[in-house]
Design an enzyme around this catalytic site. Structure first.
Site, PDB file in Angstrom:
ATOM      1  N   LYS A 142       0.854  -1.178   0.000  1.00 38.22           N
ATOM      2  CA  LYS A 142       0.000   0.000   0.000  1.00 38.22           C
ATOM      3  C   LYS A 142       0.894   1.233   0.000  1.00 38.22           C
ATOM      4  CE  LYS A 142      -3.675  -2.159   2.737  1.00 38.22           C
ATOM      5  NZ  LYS A 142      -4.466  -2.075   3.994  1.00 38.22           N
ATOM      6  N   HIS A 145       0.310   6.066   3.426  1.00 39.78           N
ATOM      7  CA  HIS A 145      -0.836   6.954   3.624  1.00 39.78           C
ATOM      8  C   HIS A 145      -0.480   8.057   4.608  1.00 39.78           C
ATOM      9  CE1 HIS A 145      -4.969   8.211   4.497  1.00 39.78           C
ATOM     10  NE2 HIS A 145      -5.306   7.585   3.380  1.00 39.78           N
ATOM     11  N   HIS A 148      -0.055   7.561   8.344  1.00 40.13           N
ATOM     12  CA  HIS A 148       1.169   7.065   8.973  1.00 40.13           C
ATOM     13  C   HIS A 148       2.081   8.201   9.429  1.00 40.13           C
ATOM     14  CE1 HIS A 148       0.129   3.457   6.440  1.00 40.13           C
ATOM     15  NE2 HIS A 148       0.263   2.932   7.625  1.00 40.13           N
TER      16      HIS A 148
END
Length: 616
Positions: A142, A145, A148
């Site tokens: 992923k 984002h 984080h």
């Protein structure tokens, strides 16, 4: 050097009340600066002295608190350090000799600028030992984002602070690289993945695959079954499944490292759930041996957390099909880390939605007989509302970093006084990241907060831009007058109210660091640095260097150099890289285009899914 003054006061207190100097030093605190010029420099609470065993008067009842305060204050003597003692309401105030304050403080800052504050007697008991900090912890496959960002910068701050105070720090990034979420991704990639796109646009393609397979799994049982089967293949170490997993993991880590480099964050170890799935059987065997693991009617393996043995509260560690869960692997990871690193304390940094998970983890470790679990800490944080780019889309951290750099460059270009820098984009990014960090750290970490680009990037007020501007302005002043600096200036001119306020504020640096490390909260250091910057701004206005007599100019340069050193020290602990040149920029925030409001709200509601996911 603050402890020089505390020790001087502690020596007098020791003679008067019969306690050791070492016991008394932590009880003597610096008084925060205020607009009242008559304020004292140090103080001690008489109640705290009494609680520590001080003998202040001889009669049986000892008198009331105010009598004891006055009796003790009367025994304090004026000397070259303390020029006045004032008995307050249960507190004794000490006013320091201004010339001695300037001499001792600036001598220390000149001789050991990196050790100022961090090597204080107050902090000596905290030195030594090994601290392991686990933070950031994104899921592989992923994109990184924006959710984080909080874990990353908070964990970096805690690591920097512990290291600055003399701890050996091990920084661990515990990747979500195992579990059913990867079962879904693996099954999805086998159904619709493209090897070509995995080479050319890896994380974008994997994100698309993951979103699509999740959508299919919601309405198709066969997809969920395929995901469970892929995860079982991983747990059985089947070659084809492991090869795909290994490739995706490496691609993701390489992408993440680039982001961490931009943030100025390093890790000693990239770990992950996959590193410990092979150890889960030993954990389960030990739990069974100790009689802690029970099998339910559904065939799952659980540990009773109720304390009463009635299973009213329990944690699941094994599925009915025999596969491990996130919690199982976390227990294995904690045991492995203790054996490998021999840490004295371990700190986990994740969002507040995971509080119950870590309560369960620490409970299980203690039940297994590991008392060091008492020294495991979960540092929690709240969510961010409204962080979206001008395009209004769901935010990845790369988008945030691009946005903050571009906005800073826009502000720089609008300034009619802006000068050309050698690396404007790097400088803009560093200032922008400073702004993000300060916005995040201004309040309690547990609090959610509303993100506002224009407020974050303001040059005035308590922002990261203001901190950087203050540091760069001091650097510019010192560069301009580099030939006038002197190692041992005559500081007799630094007894005016503006200089003394600045010196008194520097006196508190070690206490602020102590409060920060005790609470693992950055807001105390942010508040101190903001106050320092405002004091510097006033001093730069009222204490000119140019045009002053040589001795006065040198003394003021020494004062400004000291302030710059402490400001830079605190910024680095926060995770901010100080810039040395912003020249005469004037930052004029420009109203941002209207954004789609719902997007930010969606991010707010779902950010916890992207921060050390517990999807097992």
């Amino acid at each position: 050097m603050a402890c020089f003054f505390r020790r001087s006061v502690a020596q007098q207190l020791s003679r008067a009340c019969g306690l050791s100097e070492e016991l008394l030093i932590p009880l003597v605190s610096a008084v925060p600066v205020s607009k009242k010029q008559c304020a004292a420099d140090l103080r001690v609470s008489v109640n705290h002295l009494l609680q520590s065993g001080a003998a202040i008067v001889d009669d049986d009842d000892g008198g009331d608190l105010q009598t004891r305060t006055q009796v003790l204050a009367a025994q304090m003597k004026r000397d070259a350090v303390v020029e006045e003692v004032i008995a307050g309401r249960g507190v004794i105030h000490f006013r320091l000799n201004k010339l001695t304050l300037a001499q001792k403080l600036l001598e220390h800052l000149h001789s050991d600028p990196d050790g100022f504050g961090v090597k204080s007697d107050l902090l000596r008991p905290l030195q030594g030992g090994r601290t392991l900090v686990e933070f950031s912890s994104p899921n592989i496959a992923k994109k990184f984002h924006a959710g984080h960002l909080r874990s990353t910068i908070i964990g970096n701050f805690i690591s920097n602070l512990k290291q600055a105070l003399g701890k050996e720090v091990i920084r661990v990034n515990y990747l979500g690289d195992w579990g059913m979420q990867f079962g879904l991704l693996g099954a999805g990639f086998e159904r619709s993945g493209s090897q070509e796109q995995l080479r050319t646009r890896p994380l974008e393609h994997l994100f698309e695959v993951y979103v699509e397979v999740n959508r299919e799994a919601e309405r198709d049982e066969s997809v969920r079954s395929a995901a469970a089967e892929f995860f079982r293949r991983l747990e059985r170490s089947e070659d084809q499944a492991l090869e795909l997993w290994s490739r995706i993991r490496q691609i993701t880590v390489d992408q993440y490292k680039h982001i961490y480099q931009r943030l100025g964050v390093d890790f000693d170890h990239y770990s992950g759930e996959s590193c410990h799935h092979g150890q889960t059987q030993r954990v389960l065997d030990e739990l069974r041996t100790r009689g802690l693991l029970k099998t339910t009617e559904k065939g799952t393996g659980v540990v009773d957390l109720s304390g009463a043995g009635d299973m009213s509260s329990y944690a699941t560690l094994v599925r009915s099909d025999g596969t491990s869960l996130y919690l199982t692997r976390d227990v294995a990871a904690a045991l492995d880390r203790k054996q490998r690193f021999g840490f004295d304390e371990m700190i986990y940094v994740t969002d507040k939605s995971q509080t119950n998970h870590f309560l369960q983890l620490f409970h299980i470790l203690r039940a297994m007989g590991h008392q060091w679990a008492e020294r495991c800490v979960h540092v929690t944080f709240g969510l961010v509302q409204g962080m979206s780019t001008r395009r209004g889309e769901v935010v990845f951290l790369e988008d945030v970093l691009e946005e903050v750099r571009n906005r800073m460059l826009d502000n720089m270009r609008q300034s009619s006084t802006s000068k050309v820098l050698e690396e404007p984009e790097q400088t803009a990014e560093r200032i922008g990241i400073s702004a993000l960090i300060i916005q995040d750290f201004k309040g309690p970490l547990m609090s959610d907060y509303k993100f506002d680009w224009d407020k974050v990037l303001q040059a005035h007020g308590d922002t990261g831009v203001f901190l950087q501007y203050t540091h760069a302005r001091l650097c510019s002043l010192l560069r301009t007058h580099v030939s006038e600096t002197h190692s041992c200036p005559d500081v007799s001119s630094l007894v005016d109210s503006r200089s003394v306020l600045l010196l008194r504020h520097l006196l508190r640096y070690d206490e602020v660091l102590l409060q920060s490390v005790n609470e693992l909260q950055p807001r105390h250091l942010v508040t101190f640095l903001m106050a320092l910057s405002h004091l510097v701004a006033s001093a730069l206005r009222d204490l000119p260097v140019k045009g002053s007599p040589a001795a006065v100019a040198q003394a003021r340069l020494s004062l400004f150099s000291a302030a710059r050193s402490v400001l830079a020290s605190g910024m680095r602990i926060l995770g901010i890289t100080p810039v040395e040149s912003m020249e005469a920029w004037t930052f004029i925030p420009r109203p941002a285009p209207k954004q789609t409001p719902d997007r930010g709200c969606v991010y707010m509601l779902h950010v916890h899914r992207f921060t050390r996911d517990i999807t097992s």
